[in-house]
Design an enzyme around this catalytic site. Structure first.
Site, PDB file in Angstrom:
ATOM      1  CD  GLU A 182      10.642  -4.517  -8.992  1.00 33.38           C
ATOM      2  OE1 GLU A 182       9.724  -5.092  -8.341  1.00 33.38           O
ATOM      3  OE2 GLU A 182      11.012  -4.903 -10.112  1.00 33.38           O
ATOM      4  CG  PHE A 189       6.426  -5.804 -22.897  1.00 33.61           C
ATOM      5  CD1 PHE A 189       5.382  -6.527 -22.319  1.00 33.61           C
ATOM      6  CD2 PHE A 189       7.725  -6.046 -22.464  1.00 33.61           C
ATOM      7  CE1 PHE A 189       5.643  -7.475 -21.322  1.00 33.61           C
ATOM      8  CE2 PHE A 189       7.977  -6.995 -21.486  1.00 33.61           C
ATOM      9  CZ  PHE A 189       6.938  -7.713 -20.918  1.00 33.61           C
ATOM     10  CD  GLN A 190       8.244  -5.509 -18.393  1.00 31.39           C
ATOM     11  OE1 GLN A 190       9.391  -5.179 -18.666  1.00 31.39           O
ATOM     12  NE2 GLN A 190       7.949  -6.476 -17.555  1.00 31.39           N
ATOM     13  CE  LYS A 203      16.255  -2.183 -24.668  1.00 26.45           C
ATOM     14  NZ  LYS A 203      16.835  -3.033 -23.646  1.00 26.45           N
ATOM     15  CG  MET A 247      -3.207   0.059  15.344  1.00 30.14           C
ATOM     16  SD  MET A 247      -3.266   0.409  17.111  1.00 30.14           S
ATOM     17  CE  MET A 247      -1.595   0.978  17.405  1.00 30.14           C
TER      18      MET A 247
HETATM   19  C1  LIG Z   1       0.267  -1.486   3.784  1.00 29.14           C
HETATM   20  C2  LIG Z   1      -0.703  -1.271   4.900  1.00 29.14           C
HETATM   21  N1  LIG Z   1      -1.942  -1.809   4.831  1.00 29.14           N
HETATM   22  C3  LIG Z   1      -2.818  -1.617   5.850  1.00 29.14           C
HETATM   23  C4  LIG Z   1      -2.473  -0.873   6.949  1.00 29.14           C
HETATM   24  C5  LIG Z   1      -3.483  -0.636   8.074  1.00 29.14           C
HETATM   25  N2  LIG Z   1      -2.963  -1.236   9.329  1.00 29.14           N
HETATM   26  C6  LIG Z   1      -2.361  -0.508  10.279  1.00 29.14           C
HETATM   27  S1  LIG Z   1      -1.813  -1.423  11.556  1.00 29.14           S
HETATM   28  C7  LIG Z   1      -2.437  -2.827  10.875  1.00 29.14           C
HETATM   29  C8  LIG Z   1      -2.293  -4.150  11.566  1.00 29.14           C
HETATM   30  C9  LIG Z   1      -0.879  -4.574  11.730  1.00 29.14           C
HETATM   31  O1  LIG Z   1      -0.854  -5.917  12.151  1.00 29.14           O
HETATM   32  P1  LIG Z   1       0.459  -6.593  12.666  1.00 29.14           P
HETATM   33  O2  LIG Z   1       1.583  -6.333  11.757  1.00 29.14           O
HETATM   34  O3  LIG Z   1       0.192  -8.011  12.968  1.00 29.14           O
HETATM   35  O4  LIG Z   1       0.802  -5.795  13.982  1.00 29.14           O
HETATM   36  P2  LIG Z   1       0.007  -5.668  15.370  1.00 29.14           P
HETATM   37  O5  LIG Z   1      -0.842  -4.458  15.268  1.00 29.14           O
HETATM   38  O6  LIG Z   1      -0.770  -6.924  15.580  1.00 29.14           O
HETATM   39  O7  LIG Z   1       1.112  -5.491  16.369  1.00 29.14           O
HETATM   40  C10 LIG Z   1      -3.069  -2.551   9.653  1.00 29.14           C
HETATM   41  C11 LIG Z   1      -3.752  -3.557   8.818  1.00 29.14           C
HETATM   42  C12 LIG Z   1      -1.175  -0.319   6.946  1.00 29.14           C
HETATM   43  N3  LIG Z   1      -0.752   0.443   7.950  1.00 29.14           N
HETATM   44  N4  LIG Z   1      -0.306  -0.558   5.942  1.00 29.14           N
END
Ligand SMILES: Cc1ncc(C[n+]2csc(CCOP(=O)(O)OP(=O)(O)O)c2C)c(N)n1
Length: 599
Positions: free
Chosen positions: A73, A135-136, A185, A496
């Site tokens: 979803e 349920f659900q 439902k 990042m």
């Molecule tokens: C759902 C979610 N969880 C955690 C984060 C925190 N976060 C921001 S950038 C990042 C790393 C992203 O890694 P990647 O997709 O490999 O991209 P890169 O930065 O290496 O280009 C994280 C964990 C987020 N933005 N979204």
């Protein structure tokens, strides 16, 4: 009309409701399908289950829209967002109760932050079971209240048609956003004897100001023409209101430079001499210098997000600020403004443009030009090395992409490199999660955009971390033959976060490495690292084109092959592992404290 015309036709103000038929008998589930048709929906994304099975039982009776069965979803939500962002139309999702509905929460929050028009129809347990831990069962209106513009739990069949009408109206008007309608439902099964789909919403308290006060328009002009250093700061609102052409007229007639936010990329052509590219945390040095030096800042459809302003007390210290926005609650929310122009940005610019004349700002433009020359976007090249730099890769993708390509991204360093090094020239060609920063958004969003424009090139720029958050949607892309081209910048890290650990946490790389170190065990030994998974084989397992490259000499051929592949394709590019994104304004610092990474 500028030569940079809109790629998508403006969304119609009022969807043409099919002519009202005489009252008739319809079951709740049939009313839902009828509403989708009358609201002009052409594609619905979603996932079935017991509490929505009656609606699904009716879905395939309509030949007016296609239903796309996703694999999760959350995938359906981001696909609907990608579809909405590429077209300007409402993205529509149908899910079941409980886990089906709770899986939409991230997508709702994402759409809320980025003002994306989405309608979610969720099934709910039968009315008499609500509150019984059936349920659900989940309290979906409770859970989604803070992440929707509005939501409804339908209490009886009589109110269903009107609430459906209201839901669509709320999503697509004013500051657009997600709206949800939760339908028990039993109501899907019941019959309404005198069914007529309403022609108008019934929302007495919901008023939208589309035109600003005339005296504020006059004040804004006075402010602009008495300034010596005017600057336009354009956001996603320009794109949402299909106002890029009008912005182009204002900027070029008045000769005012334009910087855009991450969400505003494409609102003004970045190849134009007046473009200052992106501002804020990873914006250009020259855009940030211009913000700090300008004496009149014209914010158009932007919301002074903290990633843009940096330390708020030191933001644009010399500027009088004019703010154009459809949302009155965003005025002076983060930054106090001097003149507000509340209304639809397209209408405001249409009012302003006939009066626009060239500003007396030649000295300012020379200063801006000088900053551009002295501080261009740049990065340290690696000479003859075979190592592929991520920034270079984006430049290569920019060269190889079609003029009307739609580029989506995941979230992380790759997103910022894409924003910096891809030249966006048209609105609705850049689809990214700006406000919520949702890893896992990009791939399904790209699929949704591809469904909207099956004949256009859709490229996803992904990180090896983010792509794994909704990788299962490769099955959806393959099943419906939606030929998205996925380019993974694989640095083997949650890059990042690693960058923040590198710069601000003494290189304590806690829980960010996605590869198993090989060779001498050092994180920098990229050639020996054991990457997981094998993305090329994974693509092939789904019947898609897949290849992996790590040498610069292979890149050009692999990129061409990927873009020419018939169906969905994944090109994994193992890039230089420890590259950081610059320029960077540290979180909470003033825009003056920009690090350019070239020392
Ligand atoms: C759902 C979610 N969880 C955690 C984060 C925190 N976060 C921001 S950038 C990042 C790393 C992203 O890694 P990647 O997709 O490999 O991209 P890169 O930065 O290496 O280009 C994280 C964990 C987020 N933005 N979204």
């Amino acid at each position: 009309m500028s030569s940079y015309s809109q790629t998508a036709k403006p969304a119609k103000k009022k969807q043409a409701n099919a002519v009202q038929s005489a009252p008739c008998r319809k079951k709740g589930a049939e009313i839902v399908v009828d509403a989708l048709e009358r609201e002009g929906v052409e594609v619905v994304f979603g996932y079935p289950g017991g509490a929505i099975i009656d609606v699904f039982d009716m879905l395939n009776q309509s030949d007016k829209f296609q239903f796309i069965l996703t694999r999760h979803e959350q995938g359906a939500m981001h696909m609907a967002e990608g579809y909405a962002r590429a077209t300007g139309k409402v993205g529509c999702v149908i899910v079941t109760s409980g886990p089906g509905a709770t899986n939409t929460v991230t997508g709702l929050a994402d759409a809320m932050m980025d003002s994306t028009p989405i309608v979610v129809i969720s099934g709910q347990v039968a009315s008499h079971l609500i509150g019984n831990d059936a349920f659900q069962e989940a309290d979906v209106v409770g859970i989604t209240r803070p992440v929707t513009k509005h939501n409804y739990l339908v209490k009886n069949i009589q109110e269903l048609p009107q609430l459906l009408k209201n839901t669509f109206h709320i999503a697509r008007t004013g500051r657009q956003g997600p709206a949800l309608i939760d339908i028990p439902k039993d109501i899907q099964k019941q019959t309404l004897e005198n069914y007529v789909y309403p022609s108008e919403p019934a929302l007495p308290g919901y008023r939208i100001q589309t035109k600003p006060a005339a005296e504020n328009v006059a004040k804004a002009w006075e402010m602009i023409y008495s300034s010596k250093r005017p600057l336009i700061y354009a956001g996603g609102g320009v794109i949402n209101s299909n106002a890029a052409d009008e912005l182009f007229v204002l900027a070029t007639k008045a000769n005012i430079p334009v910087t855009t936010t991450l969400m505003g990329l494409g609102a003004f052509p970045e190849t134009h001499p007046l473009s200052l590219h992106m501002l804020g945390m990873h914006g250009t040095v020259y855009a940030n210098k211009a913000v700090q030096a300008c004496d009149c800042l014209i914010a158009v459809g932007s919301r002074f997000d903290d990633r843009v302003t940096g330390k708020i007390s030191e933001f644009a210290p010399h500027a009088k600020i004019i703010h154009m926005d459809i949302d009155p609650s965003s005025i002076s929310k983060n930054v106090a403004v001097d003149v507000d122009l509340i209304g639809d940005v397209k209408e405001i610019l249409t009012m302003l443009n006939p009066l626009a004349k060239r500003c007396d700002a030649d000295e300012w433009l020379m200063q801006v030009e000088d900053w551009k020359k002295k501080h261009p976007l740049r990065y340290k090249k690696h000479g003859d090395s075979e190592e592929i730099l991520p920034q270079e890769l984006i430049e290569e993708i920019n060269k190889a992409a079609n003029d009307d390509a739609i580029v989506a991204s995941e979230v992380g360093q790759h997103q910022m490199w894409a924003a910096q090094h891809f030249a966006f020239t048209r609105p609705r060609t850049w689809i990214t999660s700006g406000g919520l920063g949702t890893m896992g958004f990009g791939f399904p969003a790209a699929i949704g955009a591809q469904r909207a424009f099956p004949g256009r090139q859709v490229i996803l720029i992904a990180g090896d971390g983010s792509i794994q958050m909704n990788i299962q949607e490769l099955a959806t892309a393959a099943y419906y033959n939606l030929p998205v081209k996925v380019i993974i910048l694989n640095n083997g890290w949650l890059g990042m976060v690693r960058q923040w650990q590198d710069l601000f946490y003494g290189k304590n790389y806690s829980a960010t490495e996605l590869t198993r170190p090989g060779g001498d065990g050092s994180p920098g030994d990229w050639k020996a690292a054991e990457y997981l998974p094998r993305f090329d084989i994974l693509a092939q397992a789904y019947g898609c084109w897949g290849r992996s490259v790590s040498q610069r000499s292979e890149l050009d051929g692999a990129l061409k092959e990927c873009l020419a592949a018939e169906g969905p394709a994944i090109l994994e590019v193992k890039v230089s592992r420890e590259e950081n994104v610059y320029p960077m304004v540290p979180a909470g610092a003033s825009l003056n404290q920009i690090m350019d990474g070239m020392a």
